[in-house]
Design a protein around this motif. Structure first.
Motif, PDB file in Angstrom:
ATOM      1  N   ASP A 371       0.854  -1.187   0.000  1.00  0.00           N
ATOM      2  CA  ASP A 371       0.000   0.000   0.000  1.00  0.00           C
ATOM      3  C   ASP A 371       0.892   1.240   0.000  1.00  0.00           C
ATOM      4  OD1 ASP A 371      -2.240  -1.558   0.133  1.00  0.00           O
ATOM      5  OD2 ASP A 371      -2.676  -1.168   2.248  1.00  0.00           O
ATOM      6  N   ILE A 372       0.447   2.292  -0.680  1.00  0.00           N
ATOM      7  CA  ILE A 372       1.221   3.536  -0.771  1.00  0.00           C
ATOM      8  C   ILE A 372       0.554   4.570   0.118  1.00  0.00           C
ATOM      9  CG2 ILE A 372       1.891   5.411  -2.334  1.00  0.00           C
ATOM     10  CD1 ILE A 372       2.109   3.335  -4.531  1.00  0.00           C
ATOM     11  N   PHE A 373       1.370   5.262   0.900  1.00  0.00           N
ATOM     12  CA  PHE A 373       0.842   6.232   1.856  1.00  0.00           C
ATOM     13  C   PHE A 373       1.207   7.656   1.432  1.00  0.00           C
ATOM     14  CE2 PHE A 373       1.767   2.439   4.641  1.00  0.00           C
ATOM     15  CZ  PHE A 373       0.461   1.993   4.635  1.00  0.00           C
ATOM     16  N   GLN A 374       0.437   8.599   1.927  1.00  0.00           N
ATOM     17  CA  GLN A 374       0.733  10.034   1.804  1.00  0.00           C
ATOM     18  C   GLN A 374       0.957  10.504   0.380  1.00  0.00           C
ATOM     19  OE1 GLN A 374       4.052  10.095   4.770  1.00  0.00           O
ATOM     20  NE2 GLN A 374       2.928  11.866   5.459  1.00  0.00           N
ATOM     21  N   SER A 375       0.123  10.068  -0.521  1.00  0.00           N
ATOM     22  CA  SER A 375       0.297  10.485  -1.911  1.00  0.00           C
ATOM     23  C   SER A 375      -0.309  11.855  -2.165  1.00  0.00           C
ATOM     24  CB  SER A 375      -0.370   9.478  -2.839  1.00  0.00           C
ATOM     25  OG  SER A 375      -1.788   9.521  -2.661  1.00  0.00           O
ATOM     26  N   GLY A 376      -1.239  12.237  -1.333  1.00  0.00           N
ATOM     27  CA  GLY A 376      -1.974  13.472  -1.597  1.00  0.00           C
ATOM     28  C   GLY A 376      -3.186  13.263  -2.480  1.00  0.00           C
ATOM     29  N   PHE A 377      -3.366  12.042  -3.012  1.00  0.00           N
ATOM     30  CA  PHE A 377      -4.501  11.731  -3.881  1.00  0.00           C
ATOM     31  C   PHE A 377      -5.514  10.882  -3.119  1.00  0.00           C
ATOM     32  CE2 PHE A 377      -0.705  11.716  -6.723  1.00  0.00           C
ATOM     33  CZ  PHE A 377      -1.003  12.846  -7.458  1.00  0.00           C
ATOM     34  N   THR A 378      -6.736  10.841  -3.616  1.00  0.00           N
ATOM     35  CA  THR A 378      -7.674   9.838  -3.123  1.00  0.00           C
ATOM     36  C   THR A 378      -7.158   8.474  -3.556  1.00  0.00           C
ATOM     37  OG1 THR A 378      -9.019   9.849  -5.121  1.00  0.00           O
ATOM     38  CG2 THR A 378      -9.600  11.464  -3.398  1.00  0.00           C
ATOM     39  N   ASN A 379      -7.607   7.420  -2.907  1.00  0.00           N
ATOM     40  CA  ASN A 379      -7.155   6.075  -3.288  1.00  0.00           C
ATOM     41  C   ASN A 379      -7.471   5.771  -4.749  1.00  0.00           C
ATOM     42  OD1 ASN A 379      -6.002   5.404  -0.852  1.00  0.00           O
ATOM     43  ND2 ASN A 379      -7.870   4.498  -0.014  1.00  0.00           N
ATOM     44  N   GLU A 380      -8.647   6.218  -5.206  1.00  0.00           N
ATOM     45  CA  GLU A 380      -9.027   5.955  -6.594  1.00  0.00           C
ATOM     46  C   GLU A 380      -8.041   6.641  -7.552  1.00  0.00           C
ATOM     47  OE1 GLU A 380     -11.069   6.814  -4.186  1.00  0.00           O
ATOM     48  OE2 GLU A 380     -12.294   4.980  -4.051  1.00  0.00           O
ATOM     49  N   GLU A 381      -7.736   7.913  -7.266  1.00  0.00           N
ATOM     50  CA  GLU A 381      -6.780   8.636  -8.119  1.00  0.00           C
ATOM     51  C   GLU A 381      -5.399   7.995  -8.046  1.00  0.00           C
ATOM     52  OE1 GLU A 381      -7.646  13.317  -8.084  1.00  0.00           O
ATOM     53  OE2 GLU A 381      -7.499  12.457  -6.081  1.00  0.00           O
ATOM     54  N   LEU A 382      -4.975   7.690  -6.818  1.00  0.00           N
ATOM     55  CA  LEU A 382      -3.627   7.171  -6.607  1.00  0.00           C
ATOM     56  C   LEU A 382      -3.394   5.875  -7.373  1.00  0.00           C
ATOM     57  CD1 LEU A 382      -0.858   6.953  -5.231  1.00  0.00           C
ATOM     58  CD2 LEU A 382      -2.015   5.891  -3.273  1.00  0.00           C
ATOM     59  N   TYR A 383      -4.280   4.889  -7.171  1.00  0.00           N
ATOM     60  CA  TYR A 383      -4.010   3.581  -7.776  1.00  0.00           C
ATOM     61  C   TYR A 383      -4.276   3.572  -9.277  1.00  0.00           C
ATOM     62  CZ  TYR A 383      -2.854   1.987  -3.196  1.00  0.00           C
ATOM     63  OH  TYR A 383      -2.220   1.849  -1.988  1.00  0.00           O
ATOM     64  N   SER A 384      -5.055   4.522  -9.745  1.00  0.00           N
ATOM     65  CA  SER A 384      -5.174   4.708 -11.185  1.00  0.00           C
ATOM     66  C   SER A 384      -3.842   5.200 -11.752  1.00  0.00           C
ATOM     67  CB  SER A 384      -6.278   5.712 -11.501  1.00  0.00           C
ATOM     68  OG  SER A 384      -6.291   6.026 -12.871  1.00  0.00           O
ATOM     69  N   LYS A 385      -3.202   6.144 -11.045  1.00  0.00           N
ATOM     70  CA  LYS A 385      -1.905   6.661 -11.477  1.00  0.00           C
ATOM     71  C   LYS A 385      -0.822   5.588 -11.357  1.00  0.00           C
ATOM     72  CE  LYS A 385      -2.701  11.565 -10.390  1.00  0.00           C
ATOM     73  NZ  LYS A 385      -2.272  12.140 -11.684  1.00  0.00           N
ATOM     74  N   VAL A 386      -0.852   4.816 -10.277  1.00  0.00           N
ATOM     75  CA  VAL A 386       0.144   3.752 -10.090  1.00  0.00           C
ATOM     76  C   VAL A 386       0.015   2.718 -11.201  1.00  0.00           C
ATOM     77  CG1 VAL A 386       0.875   1.853  -8.587  1.00  0.00           C
ATOM     78  CG2 VAL A 386       0.342   4.089  -7.601  1.00  0.00           C
TER      79      VAL A 386
END
Length: 823
Positions: A371-386
């Motif tokens: 899991d990635i922490f402190q990205s500044g994104f919502t989980n949906e945004e974050l894992y879409s970017k990842v």
């Protein structure tokens, strides 16, 4: 980030040339090799002394990049992409970062100092992350390029920034201050690092303080020199009221006075006074540097008004910071990239680029990610970017570990998910890891070090650590000495001077070095089989290896008529045309090469011959490192000029010419011709003490303590009883010996190792697999780390004591010693 390209024209004061101003930018890049470059990338073509990224623009356009900040537009490309033309692209990158920083208004902690910046940054991130969404510099991104790239990663969800700023000379910090604009300044330990860039310590402190020019508060350790500099600084920059928030072990006028400090096992307990109250704090380290770094963190927490209970509980949980990516040999022909203590979006980008540069030929690419922490994104945004990042980097399989990443399994192709590390470990035997380059990247709480341990190939506990960043630094140091368009051949013979040929060759290929040099064909074949595509010259080819040289497209050095005729015979049989060869001329080394009286035969043999092509003409200097023999060197250069010119004229050819080795690059700049050959300097060794301070140590040979015993006076140690204890003596045994490359002459109290930053003399004879050291005055135990050579002792010190040269020390390290590569 989503910025309109049109708006950046005025920000950068750029001239426009292109087809579409209304595109949106979501990614900034300076690396043409990154697989993350795409249609919404804005590429800054940085132009250094020897590396000009403008030359990569055609390839970038082919790969879909359409937006560039340039100093000039490559010929015939004006209508093929969007160009923002500026005077200086590095300055433009910094101006863009400063503009971008000004779009956000939240606290920024700015860190500078000689030592401890990265550790304090990582610890502050850990201590403050329960309460803030933090953006911080990835790894040690603290340079004139690293700082802008760090700041550009800010997004709308962040509410605290932690950025470090590193400088090496004057007139650098002012540029970084405009980019970071800190609201809280932290000055860490001021030591001797980068002293050579400043007239004196005061000048260095004054330059570092410029980071805090508009900073409301400065946190620092009180001492006379820093206080004096701060006084002058305050008088010069009185833009608004400024608070000096200081700490000290000795000065009771400090805001935080440390009245007592005592070590208990591996911990340190301090008592401190703050606002007329006394407190006790337990720090989970005993070394002075870690204690000072923890106190800097303490002051930041006090400044943020954390209560004592929170301070106590959080600082007690501080941990050693891993500041590097390590490449390790894995099971079943795998390579492991160990980044097992960090999981954030920015550092994932860096790690994926490193994975691409280190992938093995024919190996698939795997990422094990928590899991990635402190990205500044919502989980949906974050894992879409990842998921997009993983796709862009052409990762073959993804293993996700953690409840959050598992819930986004459908975003990732060819993925396997586990809710926790324990479940992954239970299933590891069924995951069939084989011939893969595996990036292991996880947040510290996931304990991915257990995964690395399971995937790592098991060897004995002695390792040679190779700092790839140091090799890059040394390469760039020498490259900066070259005239424009002079090529560089990097020598990777003898297993990269003992450091590891293939991995270093991959790094050099990443740096776009022009040629690699090896001694024998089998070394070149190993590199070609490892996926290296650079041209490789074989310096000492045996005639029996000519068929293999041709098969693997290696390029032989030819140094005799006999060798030339043997190669031509095989080349004709294989119907070769224009196969590249390198002609060696003997100008005084008298080792290999055509002498003046054999040149006519060489010319007649090559005239009209279309089977081979003379790719280069070279010679070798015998004494380029010794001022006593510079006259002889100049005679060699003059003879080389005469004989090579004759070859060029009579054969009507235009080959590369090269005669300079590492010392020659520094001492004979007028003889660079078309190419130079960089050898020992690449690995951090110079024959010139003045130059040595600019080179970085590459290899550190480490082991551990196997056993500690105390012997009484009169007892002996080792074969032949060559050490007799005059008093009760504590002896540690280290599992490394002459079979690993440690000379027997280094024993019997001639040499030493370093344990807990203290010298421990080697006692008795060095054994085949072990050596013993005197640790009577060192508080150490079994399992503690031991440095055999590196920063101390250096291979130069060892060579002087053993009356040999550093080359011999380095190349003697046995292949049974595991090499660990890191950045």
């Amino acid at each position: 980030m989503s910025l309109n390209l049109k708006s950046l024209i005025s920000v950068l004061n750029a001239d426009w040339a292109g087809t579409d101003k209304d595109v949106f930018i979501d990614h900034i890049s300076i690396d043409s090799r990154s697989l993350q470059n795409g249609s919404q990338t804005l590429f800054f073509a940085l132009a250094g002394v020897n590396n000009d990224a403008h030359s990569f623009i055609p390839d970038l356009i082919k790969n879909g990049v359409q937006n560039f900040v340039v100093q000039y537009i490559p010929e015939n490309y004006a209508d093929k992409a969007n160009f923002l033309v500026v005077e200086n692209t590095l300055q433009a990158l910094q101006e863009f970062a400063a503009y971008y920083r000004n779009l956000f208004h939240f606290p920024i902690i700015g860190l500078t100092g000689s030592n401890g910046k990265t550790i304090v940054k990582e610890w502050l991130n850990f201590l403050l992350s329960p309460d803030f969404n933090i953006i911080r510099s990835p790894k040690s991104y603290n340079s004139q390029v690293g700082v802008p790239l760090s700041v550009i990663a800010i997004n709308e969800k962040h509410n605290l920034g932690i950025f470090e700023a590193g400088i090496s000379t004057v007139n650098e910090m002012g540029k970084l201050e405009k980019i970071i604009r800190p609201t809280i300044g932290v000055l860490t330990n001021i030591g001797s690092a980068h002293d050579e860039g400043f007239k004196n310590l005061v000048q260095k402190i004054d330059e570092k303080l410029l980071l805090f020019k508009e900073c409301p508060v400065i946190i620092y350790q009180k001492n006379e020199i820093v206080d004096s500099c701060l006084s002058q600084f305050a008088a010069e920059y009185m833009m608004h009221p400024r608070k000096l928030f200081s700490w000290s072990f000795t000065d009771q006028s400090a805001a935080v006075f440390i009245s007592k400090k005592e070590t208990k096992n591996e911990d340190t307990v301090i008592q401190y006074r703050y606002k007329n109250e006394n407190f006790t704090l337990e720090i989970p380290f005993s070394d002075s540097a870690s204690v000072e770094n923890a106190i800097s963190c303490l002051l930041v927490l006090l400044y943020f008004n954390y209560d004592q209970n929170a301070i106590q509980s959080r600082i007690k949980m501080l941990y050693p910071v891993r500041m590097r990516l390590e490449v390790k040999n894995g099971i079943n022909n795998c390579s492991i990239i160990d980044d097992s203590y960090s999981s954030d979006f920015q550092s994932l980008k860096i790690a994926l680029d490193f994975l691409e540069s280190q992938k093995k030929k024919g190996a698939s690419k795997t990422v094990i990610l928590s899991d990635i922490f402190q990205s500044g994104f919502t989980n949906e945004e974050l894992y879409s970017k990842v998921a997009q990042l993983i796709s862009d980097n052409k990762i073959n399989r993804v293993i996700g570990i953690g409840p959050t990443i598992s819930s986004f399994k459908n975003q990732f192709e060819n993925s396997t998910m586990f809710p926790n590390t324990a479940d992954f470990i239970a299933a590891i035997e069924h995951l069939n890891f084989n011939n893969e380059t595996i990036l292991v990247k996880g947040a510290r709480s996931f304990q991915f070090e257990e995964i690395v341990s399971l995937l790592e190939e098991k060897t004995h506990e002695t390792v040679l650590e190779i700092n790839l960043d140091a090799i890059s630094q040394n390469y760039n140091y020498f490259k900066a000495k070259l005239a424009t368009n002079v090529k560089m051949m990097a020598m990777v013979k003898a297993f990269g001077y003992g450091n590891g040929g293939l991995e270093i060759a991959k790094l050099l290929e990443h740096h776009k070095v022009d040629y690699l040099g090896v001694a024998f064909a089998d070394e070149g074949i190993l590199l070609k089989n490892g996926g290296i595509k650079l041209p490789i010259m074989v310096l000492n080819p045996e005639s029996t290896s000519f068929p293999s040289i041709i098969q693997y497209q290696l390029e032989p050095e030819i140094y005799s008529i006999k060798g030339l005729n043997a190669f031509l015979k095989i080349a004709r049989e294989k119907n070769l045309k224009d196969f590249p060869i390198h002609i060696k001329i003997d100008t005084g080394m008298h080792r290999l090469g055509f002498e003046e009286n054999t040149l006519e035969d060489l010319i007649q043999t090559l005239k009209g011959n279309s089977t081979v092509r003379v790719q280069s003409v070279l010679s070798h200097l015998a004494t380029s490192d010794d001022p006593k023999h510079y006259d002889f060197v100049n005679k060699q250069i003059a003879l080389f000029e005469k004989l090579s010119s004759r070859l060029i004229s009579e054969l009507n050819i235009n080959p590369i010419r090269h005669i300079l080795n590492t010392s020659g690059i520094s001492n004979f700049p007028n003889a660079q011709y078309n190419m130079v050959r960089l050898g020992i300097g690449l690995y951090g060794v110079s024959n010139d003490p003045a130059e040595q301070k600019y080179l970085e140590n590459v290899g550190t040979l480490k082991s551990i303590i196997s056993q500690v015993r105390t012997i009484p006076a009169g007892d002996s140690v080792g074969y032949g009883r060559r050490f007799m204890a005059e008093k009760e003596t504590k002896i540690a045994t280290i599992p490394i010996g002459y079979a690993d490359g440690i000379a027997r002459l280094w024993g019997n109290e001639v040499g030493f190792v370093v344990i807990k930053n203290q010298k421990a003399k080697i006692v008795g004879s060095v054994c085949m697999d072990m050596l013993m050291v005197n640790v009577t005055e060192i508080d150490c135990k079994e399992g503690d780390s031991v440095v055999i050579f590196g920063e101390s002792p250096t291979v130069i010190e060892m060579a002087e004591a053993l009356k040999t040269i550093p080359y011999e020390i380095m190349t003697s390290i046995s292949q049974r010693v595991k090499r660990v590569f890191f950045r």
